[in-house]
Structures are given as C-alpha cells and as structure tokens.
Design a protein around this motif. Structure first.
Motif, PDB file in Angstrom:
ATOM      1  N   GLY A  22       0.814  -1.220   0.000  1.00 48.33           N
ATOM      2  CA  GLY A  22       0.000   0.000   0.000  1.00 48.33           C
ATOM      3  C   GLY A  22       0.840   1.259   0.000  1.00 48.33           C
ATOM      4  N   GLU A  23       1.930   1.244   0.755  1.00 47.37           N
ATOM      5  CA  GLU A  23       2.823   2.406   0.795  1.00 47.37           C
ATOM      6  C   GLU A  23       3.451   2.650  -0.578  1.00 47.37           C
ATOM      7  N   PRO A  34      -7.805   8.145  -4.705  1.00 46.12           N
ATOM      8  CA  PRO A  34      -8.312   8.660  -3.432  1.00 46.12           C
ATOM      9  C   PRO A  34      -8.309   7.608  -2.318  1.00 46.12           C
ATOM     10  N   ARG A  35      -8.411   6.330  -2.707  1.00 45.33           N
ATOM     11  CA  ARG A  35      -8.401   5.249  -1.712  1.00 45.33           C
ATOM     12  C   ARG A  35      -7.522   4.106  -2.204  1.00 45.33           C
ATOM     13  N   ILE A  36      -6.830   3.479  -1.259  1.00 47.30           N
ATOM     14  CA  ILE A  36      -6.112   2.222  -1.494  1.00 47.30           C
ATOM     15  C   ILE A  36      -6.432   1.359  -0.283  1.00 47.30           C
ATOM     16  N   VAL A  57      -7.692  -0.373  -5.484  1.00 49.25           N
ATOM     17  CA  VAL A  57      -7.295   1.002  -5.754  1.00 49.25           C
ATOM     18  C   VAL A  57      -8.524   1.695  -6.329  1.00 49.25           C
ATOM     19  N   SER A  58      -8.975   2.744  -5.660  1.00 50.31           N
ATOM     20  CA  SER A  58     -10.143   3.483  -6.123  1.00 50.31           C
ATOM     21  C   SER A  58      -9.688   4.735  -6.866  1.00 50.31           C
ATOM     22  N   GLY A 177     -14.486   3.278   6.304  1.00 52.33           N
ATOM     23  CA  GLY A 177     -13.591   4.111   7.102  1.00 52.33           C
ATOM     24  C   GLY A 177     -12.561   4.772   6.197  1.00 52.33           C
ATOM     25  N   PRO A 178     -11.528   5.333   6.777  1.00 51.09           N
ATOM     26  CA  PRO A 178     -10.497   5.971   5.958  1.00 51.09           C
ATOM     27  C   PRO A 178      -9.745   4.949   5.107  1.00 51.09           C
ATOM     28  N   SER A 179      -9.141   5.424   4.058  1.00 52.85           N
ATOM     29  CA  SER A 179      -8.315   4.589   3.188  1.00 52.85           C
ATOM     30  C   SER A 179      -7.238   3.900   4.004  1.00 52.85           C
ATOM     31  N   ASP A 180      -6.898   2.664   3.613  1.00 51.88           N
ATOM     32  CA  ASP A 180      -5.878   1.890   4.333  1.00 51.88           C
ATOM     33  C   ASP A 180      -4.455   2.343   4.015  1.00 51.88           C
ATOM     34  N   ALA A 181      -4.255   3.042   2.931  1.00 47.95           N
ATOM     35  CA  ALA A 181      -2.907   3.495   2.556  1.00 47.95           C
ATOM     36  C   ALA A 181      -2.969   4.868   1.930  1.00 47.95           C
TER      37      ALA A 181
END
Length: 181
Positions: A22-23, A34-36, A57-58, A177-181
């Motif tokens: 993810g990083e 915006p999201r991973i 991956v969004s 919730g918030p993105s994981d990465a």
C-alpha cells in the motif's frame, strides 16, 4: 495446470505485507487514487485464506488508463487487459512475484463499495468469518484443481452474507472508514 486452490490459516504478516504494498502504491499513485484498501480474506483478522494479497485502488475514472496503468506497471504489476469484469481494471504480480491482485475500481461505484462492506462485515462478525473459512476449506478440498469452480461454489455463501451485511449496514449506518494506505 493452474496452481491448486490452497486455503491456509490466517497469517498476521499479511497486514504487514499489505502495508508495504500500500505504501508503494500510494507513493506512485498519489492523488490519482483517493483510496487504497486491503480487501479480501487476507484483510480479515483470523480468517483462513488463499495467501494472496488483494488490494483495491479506487480512482475517479478509468480514463485515462495511463494515469494509473503506468504507475502500477512501474511497480512490476502486470495489466490484465482481457479481464472480463468490466467494473474494474485488473493487475497481477509479475511472474515469480509475491501473489498480489490489484483491483482498480471507480470510487463510489457499487463494485467499489461491495468488497469494503463484505470485509468490514466479516471483521465485525467473527462467527460469519469462521463460517466462511469452513466453506472455503470444504470447497478448496472439493475443487482443488478447478479454481473457477471453487470461485463459483463460494457465491451462494457470499451473497447470503452480503444480505446480512446490508442489514448490518442499515442498522449501523456503515460507511467505509479511511483509506488503508
């Protein structure tokens, strides 16, 4: 012959592996994504799974493809242009690499929300996760060398669990919730 379907006990290292992946994705994709998120069974603590890290991956749009294709390929991921699921763009690890599936979906779409809901429902309901693990183990034994049949045979459980997840989401006001990465 394709790799056999193998379900293994949950490995806490999967979360660390996702964090590393993810990083790297976040560094390369920046605001394009915006999201991973870590999705799939390896994202649910305690859930037995195939040892494959699934990442969602969004993106805001599938066009232009190069906005995310080039950064993903620069990480060694291989674009699978022939993927029949038109709601995502699909990437896999390079031959010999760590098994990783990257599902690129449009932010806010049904197909993007569904894996997050399923993951979060299983995280919040360990009994359902244990039942899913038992189903996967039974089906992996039955369809060990027939991956497509294994995937198809899981569908009734998944859709039943998603009906419960929908009820749960309505009762709790679930949102990702918030993105994981």
């Amino acid at each position: 012959m394709a790799d056999p379907v193998e379900i293994v006990d949950h490995d806490p290292a999967w979360q660390e592996e996702f964090a590393r992946i993810g990083e790297a994705l976040r560094r390369r994709l920046g605001d394009v994504a915006p999201r991973i998120d870590h999705i799939g069974s390896t994202a649910v603590p305690g859930l037995a799974a195939k040892p494959v890290i699934d990442v969602q991956v969004s993106v805001r749009s599938f066009e232009p493809l190069e906005a995310f294709r080039s950064p993903l390929e620069s990480l060694g991921l291989v674009y699978r242009a022939g993927n029949p699921d038109l709601t995502k763009r699909y990437f896999r690890e390079a031959p010999g690499g760590r098994r990783t599936h990257v599902h690129v979906r449009v932010l806010g779409s049904f197909s993007q929300q569904l894996p997050l809901l399923f993951r979060d429902y299983l995280r919040a309901h360990p009994g359902a996760a244990a039942e899913y693990a038992a189903v996967k183990r039974r089906l992996a034994a039955e369809f060990r060398h027939e991956r497509h049949r294994y995937v198809e045979a899981k569908r009734p459980f998944i859709w039943d669990a998603l009906r419960h997840a929908d009820d749960w989401s309505q009762a709790t006001g679930w949102t990702p919730g918030p993105s994981d990465a």
